[in-house]
Enzyme design. Structure first.
Site, PDB file in Angstrom:
ATOM      1  CG  ASP A  87      -0.243   0.047   2.554  1.00 17.21           C
ATOM      2  OD1 ASP A  87      -0.866   0.560   3.517  1.00 17.21           O
ATOM      3  OD2 ASP A  87       0.924  -0.390   2.667  1.00 17.21           O
ATOM      4  CG  ASP A 103       4.135   0.142   1.726  1.00 18.44           C
ATOM      5  OD1 ASP A 103       3.865   1.088   2.477  1.00 18.44           O
ATOM      6  OD2 ASP A 103       3.562  -0.973   1.779  1.00 18.44           O
ATOM      7  CG  ASN A 152       0.501   3.402   4.168  1.00 21.36           C
ATOM      8  OD1 ASN A 152       0.301   3.412   5.384  1.00 21.36           O
ATOM      9  ND2 ASN A 152       1.422   2.634   3.615  1.00 21.36           N
ATOM     10  CB  THR A 171       4.560  -4.260   2.940  1.00 21.59           C
ATOM     11  OG1 THR A 171       4.226  -3.668   1.671  1.00 21.59           O
ATOM     12  CG2 THR A 171       5.717  -5.215   2.778  1.00 21.59           C
ATOM     13  CG  PHE A 220      -2.585   1.417   8.980  1.00 17.92           C
ATOM     14  CD1 PHE A 220      -2.220   1.046   7.701  1.00 17.92           C
ATOM     15  CD2 PHE A 220      -3.612   2.342   9.149  1.00 17.92           C
ATOM     16  CE1 PHE A 220      -2.854   1.601   6.590  1.00 17.92           C
ATOM     17  CE2 PHE A 220      -4.247   2.905   8.049  1.00 17.92           C
ATOM     18  CZ  PHE A 220      -3.864   2.528   6.772  1.00 17.92           C
ATOM     19  CG  ASN A 221      -0.100  -3.046   7.034  1.00 22.89           C
ATOM     20  OD1 ASN A 221      -0.475  -2.021   6.451  1.00 22.89           O
ATOM     21  ND2 ASN A 221       1.161  -3.452   7.034  1.00 22.89           N
ATOM     22  CG  HIS A 276       6.612  -0.130  10.169  1.00 26.33           C
ATOM     23  ND1 HIS A 276       6.747  -0.319  11.537  1.00 26.33           N
ATOM     24  CD2 HIS A 276       6.128   1.128  10.020  1.00 26.33           C
ATOM     25  CE1 HIS A 276       6.352   0.777  12.177  1.00 26.33           C
ATOM     26  NE2 HIS A 276       5.975   1.661  11.287  1.00 26.33           N
ATOM     27  CG  ASP A 277       5.821  -1.842   4.775  1.00 24.84           C
ATOM     28  OD1 ASP A 277       5.294  -0.876   4.197  1.00 24.84           O
ATOM     29  OD2 ASP A 277       5.276  -2.452   5.716  1.00 24.84           O
TER      30      ASP A 277
HETATM   31  O1  RIB Z   1       1.673  -0.123  10.744  1.00 25.15           O
HETATM   32  C1  RIB Z   1       2.685   0.008   9.783  1.00 25.15           C
HETATM   33  C2  RIB Z   1       2.227  -0.505   8.455  1.00 25.15           C
HETATM   34  O2  RIB Z   1       1.074   0.233   8.035  1.00 25.15           O
HETATM   35  C3  RIB Z   1       3.264  -0.303   7.343  1.00 25.15           C
HETATM   36  O3  RIB Z   1       3.134  -1.320   6.394  1.00 25.15           O
HETATM   37  C4  RIB Z   1       2.867   1.025   6.757  1.00 25.15           C
HETATM   38  O4  RIB Z   1       3.288   1.152   5.390  1.00 25.15           O
HETATM   39  C5  RIB Z   1       1.363   0.918   6.821  1.00 25.15           C
HETATM   40  O5  RIB Z   1       0.937   0.145   5.709  1.00 25.15           O
HETATM   41 CA    CA Z   2       2.734  -0.671   4.075  1.00 29.35          CA
END
Ligand code: RIB
Ligand code: CA
Length: 318
Positions: free
Chosen positions: A10, A15, A39, A128, A169-170, A246-247
């Site tokens: 996303d 990402d 996102n 991701t 979030f994801n 993160h990703d």
């Molecule tokens: O919580 C972090 C994740 O949520 C990451 O993948 C960021 O890109 C969002 O997608």
């Molecule tokens: Ca992401």
């Protein structure tokens, strides 16, 4: 022989770093990218993905995926209410507008055809973003649960969440999709939650190191990570000198499995109904649990190895 992977993204800033690392590291072969609402809205995700690949001169097919969650019309808190302007993901990444176009086949069509094909069993799926595309592909073709050899996903949290106190979030964007994917029977699932990604933040000094590499990917990654550092409020006691990416940690794991530390095999499920806990990843750490241990969960990560991986990938001579 380079390890084949497909990235389901996303595309926001982290990402983008994951895409550039996957496209640049010589131990990896980025087969395709599929885009999903997360996102930013889907059309922005797709444009951002194309911009990143164009910027580094990578000719990788991009397949457009889901514009909304599996069963809900929007996020549990609708995007227009949730989004405080700004944050770590701009509507459009600060790169030239895309010149390449997305592929004809949708993300689900592509994932089903690819994983039923001969290369499927040799290709890792790295997710991701929200798991909507993966859940849709598994629903369209249940045989994919046996054909996808490994799924690595960035999502969840054992500690505090980032979008709510309970949820990351994801997973929170599409909790039904996440639960469907985790219970589909894919034999090798690795979850990279916030606990791991927050253990391996990338610093301004690391960005200086990327700038010195001076490749298109290194320059773009440095800019995206500096943007994240300036805008990241989630890290406890944030001193604005580093931020999680993160990703990209999911991609580093494919080349350096030891980058993830304190890895457990647990039963993992997702709350799809809680008023205050919707989207929470429920990790069952009880030794005596009789539930299927359906995922490997990393609770830590090695920041030095993570940054070395990124530098290698951006140098292009890894
Ligand atoms: O919580 C972090 C994740 O949520 C990451 O993948 C960021 O890109 C969002 O997608
Ligand atoms: Ca992401």
């Amino acid at each position: 022989m380079a390890l084949k992977l497909i990235l389901d993204c996303d595309t926001g800033t982290d990402d983008a770093v994951a895409i550039m690392a996957a496209a640049g590291h010589s131990a990896l072969e980025l087969v395709a990218v599929t885009t999903v609402n997360g996102n930013v809205p889907l059309s922005n995700v797709t444009e951002n993905t194309l911009r990143v690949l164009d910027a580094i001169g990578a000719s990788v097919p991009v397949h457009i995926g889901a514009a909304r969650p599996l069963v809900r019309p929007d996020f549990p808190i609708p995007r227009h209410i949730l989004n405080s302007k700004g944050g770590v993901h701009p509507d459009y990444l600060d790169l030239p507008s895309s010149v390449s176009s997305p592929a004809e086949a949708s993300a689900v069509r592509f994932l089903v055809d690819y994983y039923l094909g001969s290369d499927g069993p040799q290709t890792v799926l790295v997710a991701t973003g929200p798991l909507t595309n993966v859940a849709l592909a598994l629903a369209a073709e249940p045989r994919l649960a046996e054909r996808i050899p490994r799924l690595v996903l960035m999502g969840g949290a054992r500690g505090w969440g980032n979008v709510t106190p309970a949820a990351e979030f994801n997973i929170w964007v599409d909790p039904e999709a996440a639960e469907a994917v985790l219970t589909a029977g894919i034999r090798d699932v690795t979850i990279v939650p916030l606990d791991a990604t927050h253990s391996a933040p990338v610093s301004l000094t690391d960005c200086d190191r990327f700038d010195a590499i001076d490749s298109p990917a290194a320059r773009a990654a440095s800019a995206f990570i500096r943007h994240r550092i300036e805008n990241y409020k989630d890290a406890p006691g944030n001193s604005r000198v580093d931020a999680p990416v993160h990703d990209a940690l999911c991609v580093a794991y494919l080349v350096h499995p030891e980058v993830l530390t304190d890895v457990r095999e647990w039963p993992v499920h997702v709350e799809t109904r809680g008023e205050r806990t919707i989207g929470q990843t429920v990790f069952d750490a009880r030794e005596w649990s009789t539930e299927p241990r359906n995922a490997r969960v990393a609770l830590g990560a090695d920041p030095k190895l993570f940054v070395r991986f990124l530098a290698d990938a951006f140098a292009g001579d890894s």
